[in-house]
Design a protein around this motif. Structure first.
Motif, PDB file in Angstrom:
ATOM      1  N   MET A 199      10.437   7.255  -5.330  1.00 42.12           N
ATOM      2  CA  MET A 199       9.008   7.278  -5.003  1.00 42.12           C
ATOM      3  C   MET A 199       8.295   6.027  -5.491  1.00 42.12           C
ATOM      4  SD  MET A 199       7.867  11.237  -5.595  1.00 42.12           S
ATOM      5  CE  MET A 199       7.987  11.114  -7.353  1.00 42.12           C
ATOM      6  N   THR A 200       8.758   5.445  -6.596  1.00 43.78           N
ATOM      7  CA  THR A 200       8.064   4.316  -7.203  1.00 43.78           C
ATOM      8  C   THR A 200       8.454   2.979  -6.590  1.00 43.78           C
ATOM      9  OG1 THR A 200       7.994   5.552  -9.258  1.00 43.78           O
ATOM     10  CG2 THR A 200       7.562   3.215  -9.402  1.00 43.78           C
ATOM     11  N   PHE A 201       9.714   2.790  -6.245  1.00 42.40           N
ATOM     12  CA  PHE A 201      10.202   1.483  -5.808  1.00 42.40           C
ATOM     13  C   PHE A 201       9.442   0.913  -4.617  1.00 42.40           C
ATOM     14  CE2 PHE A 201      13.071  -1.213  -3.358  1.00 42.40           C
ATOM     15  CZ  PHE A 201      13.271  -2.226  -4.283  1.00 42.40           C
ATOM     16  N   PRO A 202       9.206   1.667  -3.535  1.00 37.68           N
ATOM     17  CA  PRO A 202       8.446   1.070  -2.423  1.00 37.68           C
ATOM     18  C   PRO A 202       7.015   0.700  -2.822  1.00 37.68           C
ATOM     19  CG  PRO A 202       9.560   3.041  -1.688  1.00 37.68           C
ATOM     20  CD  PRO A 202       9.709   2.988  -3.174  1.00 37.68           C
ATOM     21  N   ALA A 203       6.424   1.480  -3.696  1.00 34.94           N
ATOM     22  CA  ALA A 203       5.046   1.197  -4.122  1.00 34.94           C
ATOM     23  C   ALA A 203       4.967  -0.083  -4.939  1.00 34.94           C
ATOM     24  CB  ALA A 203       4.500   2.367  -4.927  1.00 34.94           C
ATOM     25  N   ILE A 204       6.015  -0.396  -5.683  1.00 31.36           N
ATOM     26  CA  ILE A 204       6.009  -1.621  -6.480  1.00 31.36           C
ATOM     27  C   ILE A 204       5.908  -2.834  -5.568  1.00 31.36           C
ATOM     28  CG2 ILE A 204       7.435  -3.093  -7.964  1.00 31.36           C
ATOM     29  CD1 ILE A 204       8.547  -0.526  -9.204  1.00 31.36           C
ATOM     30  N   LEU A 205       6.629  -2.820  -4.477  1.00 35.02           N
ATOM     31  CA  LEU A 205       6.661  -3.982  -3.592  1.00 35.02           C
ATOM     32  C   LEU A 205       5.449  -4.068  -2.670  1.00 35.02           C
ATOM     33  CD1 LEU A 205      10.436  -3.961  -2.648  1.00 35.02           C
ATOM     34  CD2 LEU A 205       9.287  -5.294  -4.413  1.00 35.02           C
ATOM     35  N   THR A 206       4.837  -2.936  -2.365  1.00 37.57           N
ATOM     36  CA  THR A 206       3.739  -2.949  -1.390  1.00 37.57           C
ATOM     37  C   THR A 206       2.352  -2.814  -2.007  1.00 37.57           C
ATOM     38  OG1 THR A 206       3.959  -0.566  -1.039  1.00 37.57           O
ATOM     39  CG2 THR A 206       5.217  -2.012   0.431  1.00 37.57           C
ATOM     40  N   ALA A 207       2.254  -2.574  -3.303  1.00 41.84           N
ATOM     41  CA  ALA A 207       0.943  -2.371  -3.929  1.00 41.84           C
ATOM     42  C   ALA A 207       0.203  -3.680  -4.159  1.00 41.84           C
ATOM     43  CB  ALA A 207       1.099  -1.629  -5.250  1.00 41.84           C
ATOM     44  N   THR A 208       0.906  -4.779  -4.139  1.00 42.26           N
ATOM     45  CA  THR A 208       0.282  -6.070  -4.382  1.00 42.26           C
ATOM     46  C   THR A 208      -0.096  -6.728  -3.062  1.00 42.26           C
ATOM     47  OG1 THR A 208       2.430  -7.165  -4.388  1.00 42.26           O
ATOM     48  CG2 THR A 208       1.598  -6.390  -6.493  1.00 42.26           C
ATOM     49  N   GLN A 209      -0.908  -7.776  -3.140  1.00 37.69           N
ATOM     50  CA  GLN A 209      -1.278  -8.488  -1.918  1.00 37.69           C
ATOM     51  C   GLN A 209      -0.100  -9.275  -1.370  1.00 37.69           C
ATOM     52  OE1 GLN A 209      -4.699 -10.896  -2.707  1.00 37.69           O
ATOM     53  NE2 GLN A 209      -6.037  -9.156  -3.067  1.00 37.69           N
ATOM     54  N   SER A 210       0.778  -9.695  -2.234  1.00 37.27           N
ATOM     55  CA  SER A 210       1.944 -10.468  -1.830  1.00 37.27           C
ATOM     56  C   SER A 210       3.214  -9.739  -2.268  1.00 37.27           C
ATOM     57  CB  SER A 210       1.894 -11.856  -2.487  1.00 37.27           C
ATOM     58  OG  SER A 210       3.114 -12.519  -2.341  1.00 37.27           O
ATOM     59  N   PRO A 211       4.142  -9.501  -1.358  1.00 35.55           N
ATOM     60  CA  PRO A 211       5.397  -8.864  -1.757  1.00 35.55           C
ATOM     61  C   PRO A 211       6.192  -9.699  -2.769  1.00 35.55           C
ATOM     62  CG  PRO A 211       5.160  -8.816   0.622  1.00 35.55           C
ATOM     63  CD  PRO A 211       4.055  -9.662   0.094  1.00 35.55           C
ATOM     64  N   VAL A 212       5.974 -11.000  -2.766  1.00 35.02           N
ATOM     65  CA  VAL A 212       6.650 -11.877  -3.735  1.00 35.02           C
ATOM     66  C   VAL A 212       6.193 -11.522  -5.154  1.00 35.02           C
ATOM     67  CG1 VAL A 212       6.911 -14.269  -4.491  1.00 35.02           C
ATOM     68  CG2 VAL A 212       6.918 -13.728  -2.058  1.00 35.02           C
ATOM     69  N   ALA A 213       4.896 -11.279  -5.324  1.00 31.39           N
ATOM     70  CA  ALA A 213       4.379 -10.902  -6.644  1.00 31.39           C
ATOM     71  C   ALA A 213       4.951  -9.559  -7.084  1.00 31.39           C
ATOM     72  CB  ALA A 213       2.855 -10.858  -6.613  1.00 31.39           C
ATOM     73  N   GLY A 214       5.064  -8.617  -6.165  1.00 35.01           N
ATOM     74  CA  GLY A 214       5.650  -7.325  -6.499  1.00 35.01           C
ATOM     75  C   GLY A 214       7.111  -7.447  -6.886  1.00 35.01           C
ATOM     76  N   ALA A 215       7.871  -8.270  -6.153  1.00 37.71           N
ATOM     77  CA  ALA A 215       9.285  -8.460  -6.471  1.00 37.71           C
ATOM     78  C   ALA A 215       9.456  -9.172  -7.806  1.00 37.71           C
ATOM     79  CB  ALA A 215       9.968  -9.240  -5.351  1.00 37.71           C
ATOM     80  N   ALA A 216       8.610 -10.156  -8.075  1.00 36.72           N
ATOM     81  CA  ALA A 216       8.686 -10.868  -9.354  1.00 36.72           C
ATOM     82  C   ALA A 216       8.333  -9.938 -10.512  1.00 36.72           C
ATOM     83  CB  ALA A 216       7.757 -12.077  -9.347  1.00 36.72           C
TER      84      ALA A 216
END
Length: 102
Positions: free
Chosen positions: A51-68
Motif C-alpha cells: 500500500m505504501t510503495f506506490p504512494a512514495i513514488l507518486t506523492a511528490t511532484q517529481s517521481p525522481v524525488a520520490g525515488a531518491a
C-alpha cells in the motif's frame, strides 16, 4: 441509487466478513506448520509495503524525488536509523530535490 449498487455493497460486505470470520471459526488449533507461521508473520508487513510503495513514488511532484527519498530511506534504515530519522531524511531529500528540480 439503483438496486445493483445495493447488490455490490452486499457482496462486498459478505466477502469482507467471510475473510475475517472463516479463519476464526475453521482454525481452532494452534498452527504448527513453520512455513505457514512464517507466512502469516510477514503478511502485515507485505500488505503495508504494497500500500505504501506506490504512494512514495507518486506523492511528490517529481517521481525522481520520490525515488531518491525511497533510496535514502532504505539506506538510512539499513544503517540502523529509527523511524523518525528515516522519515525526516526522506522529507528532507524530497524538499531539497523539489526545490531545485521544479
Amino acid at each position: 441509487m439503483r438496486y445493483s449498487n445495493y447488490i455490490y455493497i452486499f457482496i462486498m460486505a459478505a466477502v469482507t466478513y467471510a475473510i475475517r470470520a472463516l479463519p476464526l471459526t475453521l482454525i481452532r488449533k494452534p498452527i504448527k506448520n513453520r512455513f505457514l507461521q512464517s507466512f502469516l508473520h510477514y503478511v502485515p508487513y507485505v500488505t503495508l509495503a504494497v500500500m505504501t510503495f506506490p504512494a512514495i513514488l507518486t506523492a511528490t511532484q517529481s517521481p525522481v524525488a520520490g525515488a531518491a527519498a525511497l533510496a535514502a530511506g532504505i539506506a538510512a534504515a539499513w544503517l540502523g536509523a529509527g523511524l523518525l530519522p528515516v522519515a525526516a531524511i526522506c522529507c528532507g531529500v524530497v524538499f531539497v530535490l523539489e526545490l531545485f528540480l521544479c
